[in-house]
Write a protein that holds these residues in place. Structure first.
Motif: not given
Length: 100
Positions: A35, A52, A57, A84-85, A87-89, A91-93
């Motif tokens: 992260f 994105r 990806k 999942q990782l 997509e979470a990354s 969203a975090y970014e």
């Protein structure tokens, strides 16, 4: 603390749980490192729309699946986890980008 045994050497659930807990601590440390790269990406990318990247990806997921195959880990589970990782990354970014 007692020695952490490799999975195949465990003979009790206490040994198994100690190993799982150790691996989980290591995974969390690695996720924190990952992260930190998302923070860097959010700082470096010129536009929010650059966050994105579907081609990247897929490359990341494919790399993880190849590494799983080489390590003898379950490829489908790794693919699902990395979906999942990533997509979470993303969203975090995006949130990190918005804080700039």
């Amino acid at each position: 603390m007692s020695e952490i045994l490799p999975g195949p050497d465990c003979t009790t659930m206490t040994e198994v749980r100690a190993g799982v807990d150790q691996v989980d601590r290591e995974l969390v440390a690695l996720l924190a490192r990952r992260f930190a790269y998302m923070d860097a990406a959010a700082r470096i990318k010129p536009a929010r729309t650059a966050v994105r990247d579907e081609a990247r990806k897929m490359q990341v997921i494919d790399n993880a699946v190849a590494a799983a195959a080489a390590a003898g880990a379950p490829e489908r589970i790794v693919a699902d986890l990395w979906e999942q990782l990533v997509e979470a990354s993303i969203a975090y970014e995006l949130a990190a980008f918005d804080r700039r």
